[in-house]
Scaffold this active site. Structure first.
Site, PDB file in Angstrom:
ATOM      1  CG  HIS A 117       3.023  -0.657  12.334  1.00  0.00           C
ATOM      2  ND1 HIS A 117       4.246  -1.213  12.079  1.00  0.00           N
ATOM      3  CD2 HIS A 117       2.137  -1.341  11.586  1.00  0.00           C
ATOM      4  CE1 HIS A 117       4.108  -2.201  11.212  1.00  0.00           C
ATOM      5  NE2 HIS A 117       2.845  -2.295  10.897  1.00  0.00           N
ATOM      6  CB  CYS A 156       0.894   4.997   7.428  1.00  0.00           C
ATOM      7  SG  CYS A 156      -0.381   5.261   6.176  1.00  0.00           S
ATOM      8  CB  CYS A 207      -6.330   2.555   5.597  1.00  0.00           C
ATOM      9  SG  CYS A 207      -5.513   1.043   5.087  1.00  0.00           S
ATOM     10  CB  THR A 239      -5.315   1.730   9.628  1.00  0.00           C
ATOM     11  OG1 THR A 239      -4.105   1.047   9.976  1.00  0.00           O
ATOM     12  CG2 THR A 239      -5.274   3.153  10.126  1.00  0.00           C
ATOM     13  CD  GLU A 281      -2.942   1.370  13.086  1.00  0.00           C
ATOM     14  OE1 GLU A 281      -2.582   0.588  12.183  1.00  0.00           O
ATOM     15  OE2 GLU A 281      -4.056   1.919  13.107  1.00  0.00           O
ATOM     16  CB  SER A 300       1.283  -8.762   8.423  1.00  0.00           C
ATOM     17  OG  SER A 300       0.377  -8.111   7.564  1.00  0.00           O
ATOM     18  CB  SER A 301      -2.987  -6.316  11.758  1.00  0.00           C
ATOM     19  OG  SER A 301      -4.375  -6.211  11.903  1.00  0.00           O
ATOM     20  CB  CYS A 337      -0.860  -0.002   1.262  1.00  0.00           C
ATOM     21  SG  CYS A 337       0.170   0.072   2.745  1.00  0.00           S
TER      22      CYS A 337
HETATM   23 FE1  SF4 Z   1      -0.917   0.856   4.502  1.00  0.00          FE
HETATM   24 FE2  SF4 Z   1      -3.289   1.484   5.421  1.00  0.00          FE
HETATM   25 FE3  SF4 Z   1      -1.356   0.796   7.149  1.00  0.00          FE
HETATM   26 FE4  SF4 Z   1      -1.223   3.141   5.845  1.00  0.00          FE
HETATM   27  S1  SF4 Z   1      -2.765   2.554   7.322  1.00  0.00           S
HETATM   28  S2  SF4 Z   1       0.455   1.636   6.096  1.00  0.00           S
HETATM   29  S3  SF4 Z   1      -2.165   2.648   3.868  1.00  0.00           S
HETATM   30  S4  SF4 Z   1      -2.283  -0.531   5.575  1.00  0.00           S
END
Ligand code: SF4
Length: 317
Positions: free
Chosen positions: A80, A102, A197, A169, A132, A225-226, A14
């Site tokens: 994160h 991000c 997201c 997210t 995160e 990795s969520s 992403c």
């Molecule tokens: Fe990727 Fe979404 Fe995480 Fe941002 S919030 S790093 S766009 S998965």
């Protein structure tokens, strides 16, 4: 044996992951005063074993605590995000911070901080312990509670302040809707932001479509990795057998027995190069058709952080 592969689109990297990887990449390559200085990364830059191992082989030093970093050194914060207390601890050590959080995670931090300041109790829908969630919670520790399931919502003690809802997210779109419904049932006046997201939403929509047509789904992505873990769950919820693997070495060929169509996707932190060996192997097993299944087009790009400029030897660091 398999004859067809359905390739989910979008899948893999992403915009936030691309940005974080580019940040660490550029910082590692920087030459300052004629020398390359050590680069520290707080937590895994993105949750993918191959990406992290590759950076480690290039000299990046991953740490879990800023106290492990020598005073004055450069430190990169991961995609994160981090709690303000971590930023402060880094500043107190005189570390030079490069923030690869991000921007969509930063937005959740800002919402959380503002809501707490405006007198709300914040319910953060997410997985306790995830990097995160720890970072977001840290914006308003005294006024933030983490809830994952509708049952968590029912178990909440009354807080006495109005409720404001934010989310991690990378959650399951469907599971989060159920948790938010439970919050609305209990707190009809709650203000709700659903922060899942675009990348998470699109990848889940795409894997659902391929899972409905496939006999087997393989999700490439790491265990921590969520969004990769959620992709497997979303695929499995359609009733199709689904596996998450780090790479081809974890695939058991017995999974392919009696399977005609294989669905293939990858989490947002996974380089597309990890899919090619899987496709090549499936071709060798008789697959003659690889069909992209396009569910959404993505054009999102994020600007690099201010600490980085276009020059590979930024004087700002
Ligand atoms: Fe990727 Fe979404 Fe995480 Fe941002 S919030 S790093 S766009 S998965």
């Amino acid at each position: 044996m398999p004859h067809t592969v359905l390739l989910a689109e979008p899948r893999g990297f992403c915009a936030g992951v691309v940005r974080a990887i580019n940040v660490l990449d550029q910082v590692l390559d920087q030459v300052i005063d004629g020398a390359q200085e050590p680069v520290y990364a707080f937590h895994e830059i993105v949750h993918n074993r191959y990406v992290v191992d590759d950076f480690r082989s290039r000299g990046a030093i991953f740490v879990e605590d800023v106290s492990e970093v020598p005073a004055g050194a450069r430190i990169v914060f991961s995609a994160h995000g981090v709690a303000p207390a971590v930023v402060q601890a880094a500043r107190d050590r005189g570390l030079r911070i490069i923030d690869a959080t991000c921007p969509l995670v930063t937005k959740v931090h800002l919402e959380t901080k503002k809501a707490a300041r405006d007198g709300f109790d914040v319910l953060l829908v997410g997985h306790e312990g995830h990097d995160e969630v720890e970072g977001t919670k840290g914006e308003a520790l005294e006024h933030t509670r983490v809830v994952d399931t509708p049952r968590d919502v029912q178990a909440l003690a009354e807080g006495g302040r109005p409720i404001f809802v934010v989310t991690q997210t990378t959650l399951s779109v469907d599971d989060t809707a159920a948790t938010i419904d439970a919050i609305r049932d209990r707190y009809p006046d709650a203000e709700v932001r659903n922060d899942i997201c675009y990348a998470t939403t699109n990848r889940q929509a795409a894997v659902k479509v391929i899972a409905e047509r496939a006999d087997l789904v393989i999700v490439i992505g790491s265990r921590n990795s969520s969004n990769s873990v959620r992709l497997r769950e979303v695929a499995a919820a359609t009733g199709t057998p689904s596996y998450r693997v780090d790479g081809i070495e974890e695939i058991d060929p017995a999974w392919y027995e009696g399977v005609g169509i294989v669905g293939l996707t990858a989490g947002a932190s996974v380089p597309d190069t990890l899919l090619q060996p899987v496709i090549d192997d499936l071709r060798a097993r008789g697959v003659t058709r690889v069909e992209p299944v396009i569910v959404a087009e993505e054009t999102v790009e994020f600007r690099m952080p201010e600490e980085i400029d276009a020059s590979p030897a930024s004087p700002t660091l």
